[in-house]
Design an enzyme around this catalytic site. Structure first.
Site, short mmCIF file in Angstrom:
data_model
loop_
_atom_site.label_atom_id
_atom_site.label_comp_id
_atom_site.label_asym_id
_atom_site.label_seq_id
_atom_site.Cartn_x
_atom_site.Cartn_y
_atom_site.Cartn_z
N ASP A 1 0.84 -1.20 0.00
CA ASP A 1 0.00 0.00 0.00
C ASP A 1 0.87 1.25 0.00
O ASP A 1 1.63 1.48 0.93
CB ASP A 1 -0.90 -0.04 1.25
CG ASP A 1 -1.72 1.24 1.39
OD1 ASP A 1 -1.93 1.93 0.37
OD2 ASP A 1 -2.16 1.53 2.53
N ASN B 1 -0.26 4.50 -0.23
CA ASN B 1 -0.85 5.76 0.23
C ASN B 1 -1.58 5.67 1.56
O ASN B 1 -2.34 6.57 1.92
CB ASN B 1 -1.77 6.34 -0.85
CG ASN B 1 -2.95 5.42 -1.13
OD1 ASN B 1 -3.01 4.31 -0.60
ND2 ASN B 1 -3.90 5.88 -1.94
N ASP C 1 -4.09 3.91 2.70
CA ASP C 1 -5.53 3.66 2.87
C ASP C 1 -5.81 2.19 3.25
O ASP C 1 -6.96 1.78 3.33
CB ASP C 1 -6.32 4.08 1.62
CG ASP C 1 -5.98 3.24 0.41
OD1 ASP C 1 -5.07 2.37 0.51
OD2 ASP C 1 -6.60 3.43 -0.65
N ASP D 1 -1.85 -1.20 -3.89
CA ASP D 1 -2.22 -0.46 -5.10
C ASP D 1 -1.13 -0.53 -6.17
O ASP D 1 -0.05 -1.11 -5.95
CB ASP D 1 -2.52 1.00 -4.73
CG ASP D 1 -1.49 1.56 -3.76
OD1 ASP D 1 -0.29 1.40 -4.05
OD2 ASP D 1 -1.88 2.12 -2.71
N ASP E 1 -5.48 -10.18 -15.30
CA ASP E 1 -6.41 -11.28 -15.15
C ASP E 1 -7.56 -11.02 -16.12
O ASP E 1 -8.10 -9.91 -16.16
CB ASP E 1 -6.93 -11.28 -13.70
CG ASP E 1 -7.10 -12.67 -13.15
OD1 ASP E 1 -7.78 -13.47 -13.82
OD2 ASP E 1 -6.57 -12.95 -12.08
N ASP F 1 -9.24 -16.40 -16.34
CA ASP F 1 -10.03 -16.86 -15.20
C ASP F 1 -11.16 -17.81 -15.58
O ASP F 1 -11.93 -17.52 -16.50
CB ASP F 1 -10.63 -15.62 -14.53
CG ASP F 1 -11.40 -15.94 -13.27
OD1 ASP F 1 -10.75 -16.29 -12.28
OD2 ASP F 1 -12.64 -15.83 -13.28
N GLU G 1 -6.89 -20.87 -16.65
CA GLU G 1 -7.34 -21.64 -15.49
C GLU G 1 -8.29 -22.69 -16.05
O GLU G 1 -9.47 -22.43 -16.28
CB GLU G 1 -8.05 -20.73 -14.48
CG GLU G 1 -8.39 -21.45 -13.20
CD GLU G 1 -9.31 -20.64 -12.28
OE1 GLU G 1 -9.35 -20.93 -11.10
OE2 GLU G 1 -10.01 -19.72 -12.76
N HIS H 1 -4.15 -17.29 -4.91
CA HIS H 1 -5.09 -16.55 -4.07
C HIS H 1 -6.35 -17.35 -3.72
O HIS H 1 -7.19 -16.86 -2.97
CB HIS H 1 -5.49 -15.25 -4.78
CG HIS H 1 -6.26 -15.53 -6.04
ND1 HIS H 1 -5.69 -16.13 -7.15
CD2 HIS H 1 -7.56 -15.33 -6.36
CE1 HIS H 1 -6.60 -16.27 -8.07
NE2 HIS H 1 -7.74 -15.80 -7.63
N ASP H 2 -6.50 -18.53 -4.31
CA ASP H 2 -7.67 -19.36 -4.02
C ASP H 2 -7.33 -20.56 -3.15
O ASP H 2 -8.21 -21.35 -2.81
CB ASP H 2 -8.27 -19.92 -5.33
CG ASP H 2 -8.92 -18.85 -6.18
OD1 ASP H 2 -9.43 -17.87 -5.61
OD2 ASP H 2 -8.89 -19.00 -7.42
C1 GLC Z 1 -11.35 -17.97 -10.33
C2 GLC Z 1 -10.60 -17.02 -9.42
C3 GLC Z 1 -11.37 -16.87 -8.13
C4 GLC Z 1 -12.72 -16.31 -8.45
C5 GLC Z 1 -13.43 -17.12 -9.53
C6 GLC Z 1 -14.57 -16.34 -10.10
O1 GLC Z 1 -11.40 -19.24 -9.87
O2 GLC Z 1 -9.30 -17.47 -9.24
O3 GLC Z 1 -10.69 -16.07 -7.21
O4 GLC Z 1 -13.49 -16.32 -7.29
O5 GLC Z 1 -12.61 -17.45 -10.61
O6 GLC Z 1 -14.12 -15.30 -10.92
CA CA Z 2 -3.57 2.15 -1.27
#
Ligand code: GLC
Ligand code: CA
Length: 580
Positions: free
Chosen positions: A36, A38, A40, A44, A113, A215, A272, A354-355
């Site tokens: 981050d 700034n 908040d 970013d 993405d 995605d 994916e 991230h999943d």
């Molecule tokens: C993909 C992403 C996930 C998201 C899903 C719907 O699996 O990695 O984070 O929730 O698609 O877009």
């Molecule tokens: Ca920020």
């Protein structure tokens, strides 16, 4: 001299069309939690630009940034309300252009993405569809007439509940969402939708993007006309995988998208993908395939790695019924996946994203996380054939959050699974423990930059809690420590890029060694050189025979190699890369 079988295989691999990205190393940024700039509390774009030198020094070439488009954040930016705008919480389009310029200066490539299975219900297309469901934009979505007590089909959305939701303002109509109800599915059967998507992709590529991570793309083809599948939970619904397995023809959309966008730009794409069949692999990632590479997301034991590695032991019933992967399972998954892909193409290899849970908290048995075991896991996945991706914080060995109070849970899928567990009869305490292993927040906590306030991520209040272990695990304390996990990752990356070994590490074969030995994962990489990668996947020592004397130790997560003739006694979680 006659050609041996191995020589032939190597020749074939080497005949594979070489691409600019094959020898690269990729890194995923989850922007809200990266840095981050700034105060908040939200990471970013300027924050990413500020850390480009850190990534460059690590050895990263390709940076995938999870969605930064305008979004109401019902699913953390995977619900896009404007594909041509940067969400103000991340900065401005100027910030993005600046990032692209700074990346280019450093010979780095930025991937965005691409989320086009669905948009946000706050996208103007959906708003127009709600104004006039029978008009042009109604056909951008899957909208059906609605009768009380009846659904067009019994598919369950990924985040729980039916895929059908009443259309706002039209109680007599309903729309489809395979993810959250704020993520209406786009109707890919409509050529106008496809045209809009391609226009947007080209607009970004023209700006100088390196490409996209794509995605949930396999969901764009629905089985029509709608039909019910076998009910697999008490909710009377069917897991969407059943429909996807039955829906044919996604390739036509994917091929068209490739030809109209990625191909003319020579862009790198990583899909994916899940549910693909063996015979479809060349179409997906062979020479001229739909994508350059893919994360393989099969939910069955028979075809897996990446996501699929974590999908091992996954139950249709819900997270409460999942079983944990063991070291031997992990080995099987990796080897199976490598064998399956062979020299057809390049998978993108990960241990987390991230999943997923943090890889070290998931693939290393409970209670055995240490710098040594983290380095061993890093070695085993990083040396496989394919493009290695590192997820932010992985390079310092960030771990799962552990059990957190319900009020602190942010992830929509974890919230759903909490209720699934409660309904299955678990207590609140048990349900919290169940979701703690898979909660997507585990990987989404802020990157731990230093031991100061909020781990140095922000001077404000972080949008998601910082993992309390940041005082022990952080970038600053590891940067100048030659024995840190971070330094080890740097060595792994440097080895992949070493001109003497690159050919073998990038293109060489993967051949398992002592495949049936319990808690041992070992394999050759055979190219113009022969390497042996060894991981003692347990805390106990283990003695194994080497197939041949080694010329040199290329990497070792301990200071010594205990040799006795042709036998080596491996320390607990010792990892070795030997040149034979
Ligand atoms: C993909 C992403 C996930 C998201 C899903 C719907 O699996 O990695 O984070 O929730 O698609 O877009
Ligand atoms: Ca920020």
């Amino acid at each position: 001299m006659s050609e041996t079988k191995i020589d032939k295989k190597i020749r074939r691999i080497h005949a594979m069309e070489r691409k600019w990205w094959h020898n690269k190393v990729a890194y995923q940024i989850y922007p809200k939690s990266f840095y981050d700039s700034n105060g908040d509390g939200i990471g970013d774009l300027p924050g990413i630009t500020l850390k480009l030198d850190y990534l460059k020094e690590l050895g990263v070439d390709i940076v995938w940034i999870s969605p930064i488009y305008s979004s109401p954040f019902a699913d953390q930016g995977y619900d896009i309300s404007d594909y041509y705008q940067i969400d103000p919480c991340f900065g401005t389009m100027d910030d993005m252009d600046h990032l692209l310029k700074e990346a280019k200066k450093r010979d780095m490539y930025i991937l965005m993405d691409l989320v086009v299975n669905h948009c946000s219900d706050e996208h103007e297309w959906f708003e127009k569809a709600c104004e006039d469901p029978d008009g042009e934009y109604g056909n951008f979505f899957y909208i059906e007439d609605r009768k009380e007590g009846e659904l067009p089909c019994n598919w369950r959305s990924y985040f729980g509940g039916p895929v059908w939701e009443p259309l706002p303002g039209h109680p007599d109509k309903q729309y489809m969402h395979v993810f959250h109800k704020k993520q209406p599915d786009l109707n890919w059967e409509n050529p106008k939708v496809r045209e809009e998507v391609y226009k947007n992709i080209n607009w970004w590529l023209d700006k100088g993007l390196g490409g996209f991570r794509i995605d949930a793309i396999i969901n764009i083809k629905k089985k029509l006309p709608y039909k019910d599948y076998t009910v697999d939970r008490d909710d009377n619904l069917s897991c969407i995988d059943q429909m996807l397995a039955d829906a044919k023809g996604v390739g036509e959309f994917l091929g068209e998208m490739r030809d109209k966008t990625f191909k003319p730009h020579n862009a790198f794409t990583v899909g994916e993908v899940f549910n693909e069949k063996d015979e479809e692999l060349p179409d997906f990632i062979g020479d001229g395939g739909y994508f350059s590479s893919m994360f393989d997301f099969s939910t069955t034991f028979s075809s897996m790695f990446d996501f699929a590695g974590t999908s091992f032991g996954k139950s249709d019933k819900g997270w409460y019924a999942n079983t944990r992967i063991t070291p031997d399972d992990y080995k099987k998954c990796c080897f199976h996946s490598q064998k399956r892909i062979g020299s057809i193409g390049f998978l993108s290899n990960i241990i987390e994203n991230h999943d997923e849970p943090r890889g070290v908290s998931y693939y290393i048995p409970e209670g055995e996380c240490s710098d040594q075991s983290k380095k061993m896991l890093a070695t085993l996945y990083f040396m496989l054939r394919g493009l290695p991706f590192i997820y932010q914080g992985q390079e310092i060995g960030m771990e799962n959050l552990g059990v957190i109070p319900f009020e602190k849970v942010d992830d929509v899928s974890a919230l759903d699974q909490y209720h699934v567990a409660i309904e299955a009869g678990y207590s609140e305490e048990e349900a919290l423990k169940i979701i703690s292993l898979y909660n997507r927040d585990n990987a989404r906590t802020p990157v731990q930059w230093n031991a100061g306030t909020n781990a140095g991520f922000t001077t404000g209040t972080p949008w998601l809690m910082v993992n309390p272990n940041y005082t022990q695990i952080n970038v600053e304390s590891q940067l100048h420590d030659d024995h840190s996990v971070l330094s080890y990752y740097k060595k792994l990356i440097a080895l992949r890029k070493d001109p003497a070994y690159q050919e073998t590490i990038v293109y060489g074969d993967v051949i398992p060694y002592l495949e049936d030995t319990h808690n041992l994962m070992a394999y050759y990489r055979k190219g113009d050189k022969t390497l042996l990668v060894i991981g003692n996947y347990q805390t106990q020592e283990q003695t194994i025979a080497l197939p041949a004397p080694y010329k040199s130790v290329l990497l070792n997560n301990y200071n010594d190699v205990v040799l006795n003739g042709n036998e080596v006694t491996l320390h607990g979680y010792q990892a070795l890369i030997l040149e034979l």
